[in-house]
Scaffold this active site. Structure first.
Site, PDB file in Angstrom:
ATOM      1  N   CYS A   1       0.763  -0.917   0.450  1.00 23.43           N
ATOM      2  CA  CYS A   1      -0.391  -0.056   0.721  1.00 23.43           C
ATOM      3  C   CYS A   1      -1.698  -0.738   0.338  1.00 23.43           C
ATOM      4  O   CYS A   1      -2.692  -0.668   1.078  1.00 23.43           O
ATOM      5  CB  CYS A   1      -0.279   1.257  -0.069  1.00 23.43           C
ATOM      6  SG  CYS A   1       1.306   2.102   0.068  1.00 23.43           S
ATOM      7  N   ASP A   2      -1.731  -1.381  -0.819  1.00 14.85           N
ATOM      8  CA  ASP A   2      -3.003  -1.793  -1.421  1.00 14.85           C
ATOM      9  C   ASP A   2      -3.204  -3.296  -1.552  1.00 14.85           C
ATOM     10  O   ASP A   2      -4.293  -3.737  -1.929  1.00 14.85           O
ATOM     11  CB  ASP A   2      -3.144  -1.152  -2.810  1.00 14.85           C
ATOM     12  CG  ASP A   2      -3.148   0.364  -2.749  1.00 14.85           C
ATOM     13  OD1 ASP A   2      -3.604   0.904  -1.725  1.00 14.85           O
ATOM     14  OD2 ASP A   2      -2.692   1.007  -3.708  1.00 14.85           O
TER      15      ASP A   2
ATOM     16  N   CYS B   1       1.919   0.536  -5.144  1.00 12.46           N
ATOM     17  CA  CYS B   1       2.410   0.189  -3.804  1.00 12.46           C
ATOM     18  C   CYS B   1       1.683  -1.042  -3.286  1.00 12.46           C
ATOM     19  O   CYS B   1       0.526  -0.960  -2.862  1.00 12.46           O
ATOM     20  CB  CYS B   1       2.221   1.368  -2.853  1.00 12.46           C
ATOM     21  SG  CYS B   1       2.749   1.020  -1.150  1.00 12.46           S
TER      22      CYS B   1
END
Length: 333
Positions: free
Chosen positions: A161-162, A158
Site C-alpha cells: 500500500c505505502d 502494508c
C-alpha cells in the site's frame, strides 16, 4: 448519515418500500452485514440495489483500517490518490443512497444455529435471513507508546500500500516471517536501504525467501533486537533499537517503518458458529460461502494473502451476488 434501527427516538430508516423482506419486524433484515470497510460497503451497495433490506453494523470504527490511512494511491478511479477516510465516506454514502441502514455498534454475539439468524449488539438485537461477515483483520502492533503517534506518518503495516511513498529513504522492517521478507524485498524497489529488525537470530520465513533476502545487497539484518521507540517531528525520522542480549540501545535513521509481525482476524465472536482455520480466519468455499448455509464472508476476515482495499471490495461484490442468488433460490423453493 447514520440511521437508527432499534426503535429509539433517533431517526429510523426510511425508503424501504421497494425492499422485500420475509418478516415485517423493523429489526429483521434480508441481509445483515457485520463490519464495514471496502468489503462490507461494496456488498451493501449491491444488495441494496437488488432491493434486499440491508443493514451494515459497522463496529466502533466505520470504514475499518482505511480510516487510519492518509493517502490511497492504488485504488482505481482516483488518478491523484484519495485519503482513506474520504474513500470510505464515499462508499458509505453510495450505499446509503440505495437505502442501506447504517448502525455504529459492536456485534457482541451471533446465533447462526437458529433460523432466521440472530445478531446481538451492545444496544439491541436483529434477525436476518442471510449474514455477511466482513469484520476484517487487525495488524499486530509493536506495543510501544509512539506507535499510534506515527501510524500513517511514516509507520505503516502494508508495504504494498505505502511503499512508493518512501523512495530513496532508509526503511526499517520489523519481523522475521514470510510477510516481513516479502515486504522487505518489495521495499528495495523504492528505499535506499532496508534494515530488517528481528527478535531472534534466525528467521521463520521459508528458505527461498531467506535466500532472496540474504542475496539482496540493499537488505541488512539486525538480529536479536526490537524497536522500543519511534522518533520524529510530525513524521518518522528514526527508531530506537534495543539489543535483547545486551540491552544496549541505538538510533537508526529511518524515513519509514513497516511492521510485519502478522495480523489477527477479527473473528472471536464467530468461534463455534462458523469454521475457522488454525489462524482464526473464516474458511470459505465456492467463492464466499462458509460452512453455514446462508452465512458468507468477504475481505480480510478470510483473505490473509492479498489484504488490499480493491480485493476486499471485489470479495464484497462476490459475496453480494452469492447472497442474492442464495436468497432467490431459497424463496422460490
Amino acid at each position: 448519515m447514520t440511521i437508527s434501527v432499534d426503535g429509539s427516538d433517533n431517526e429510523k430508516y426510511e425508503g424501504r418500500e421497494n425492499h422485500t423482506s420475509s418478516n415485517a419486524d423493523e429489526n429483521h433484515f434480508d441481509v445483515v452485514i457485520i463490519g464495514s470497510g471496502p468489503a462490507g460497503y461494496t456488498a451493501s451497495i449491491y444488495t441494496s440495489r437488488a432491493k434486499l433490506k440491508t443493514i451494515v453494523i459497522s463496529g466502533s470504527l466505520p470504514g475499518g483500517q482505511l480510516m487510519t490511512t492518509t493517502e490511497v494511491e492504488n485504488y482505481p478511479g482516483f488518478p491523484h490518490g484519495i485519503d482513506g477516510p474520504e474513500l470510505m465516506t464515499f462508499m458509505q454514502q453510495q450505499s446509503e443512497r440505495f437505502g442501506t441502514a447504517m448502525l455504529i455498534d459492536e456485534v457482541t454475539r451471533v446465533d447462526f444455529k437458529s433460523r432466521p439468524f440472530r445478531i446481538f449488539t451492545g444496544s439491541s438485537s436483529y434477525t436476518s435471513d442471510s449474514v455477511l461477515i466482513s469484520t476484517g483483520a487487525t495488524p499486530r502492533k509493536l506495543g510501544i507508546e509512539s506507535e499510534q503517534e506515527f501510524s500513517g506518518k511514516g509507520l505503516s503495516y502494508c508495504a504494498t500500500c505505502d511503499g512508493p511513498f518512501f523512495k530513496n529513504q532508509d526503511i526499517v522492517v520489523v519481523g522475521g516471517g514470510d510477510t516481513a521478507l516479502e515486504e522487505a524485498t518489495f521495499l528495495t524497489k523504492f528505499g535506499k536501504t532496508v534494515k530488517v529488525v528481528h527478535r531472534r537470530d534466525n528467521l521463520r520465513a521459508s528458505k527461498i525467501l531467506q535466500e532472496r533476502a540474504f542475496e539482496n545487497p540493499k537488505i541488512e539484518f539486525i538480529w536479536n533486537s526490537s524497536i522500543v521507540n519511534v522518533k520524529g517531528d510530525k513524521k518518522v525520522s528514526a527508531v530506537v533499537v534495543r539489543d535483547l542480549n545486551t540491552t544496549e540501545e541505538k538510533n537508526l535513521e529511518a524515513g519509514g517503518v513497516f511492521v510485519a509481525i502478522g495480523h489477527e482476524p477479527n473473528t472471536s465472536i464467530f468461534k463455534g458458529q462458523v469454521d475457522l482455520d488454525e489462524r482464526g480466519y473464516v474458511k470459505v468455499q465456492n467463492g464466499t460461502r462458509t460452512n453455514i448455509d446462508g452465512v458468507f464472508a468477504a475481505g480480510d476476515v478470510h483473505d490473509f494473502k492479498y489484504r488490499q482495499a480493491i480485493t476486499a471490495a471485489g470479495f464484497g461484490c462476490m459475496a453480494a451476488l452469492d447472497i442474492e442468488k442464495w436468497l432467490s433460490e431459497k424463496r422460490t423453493n
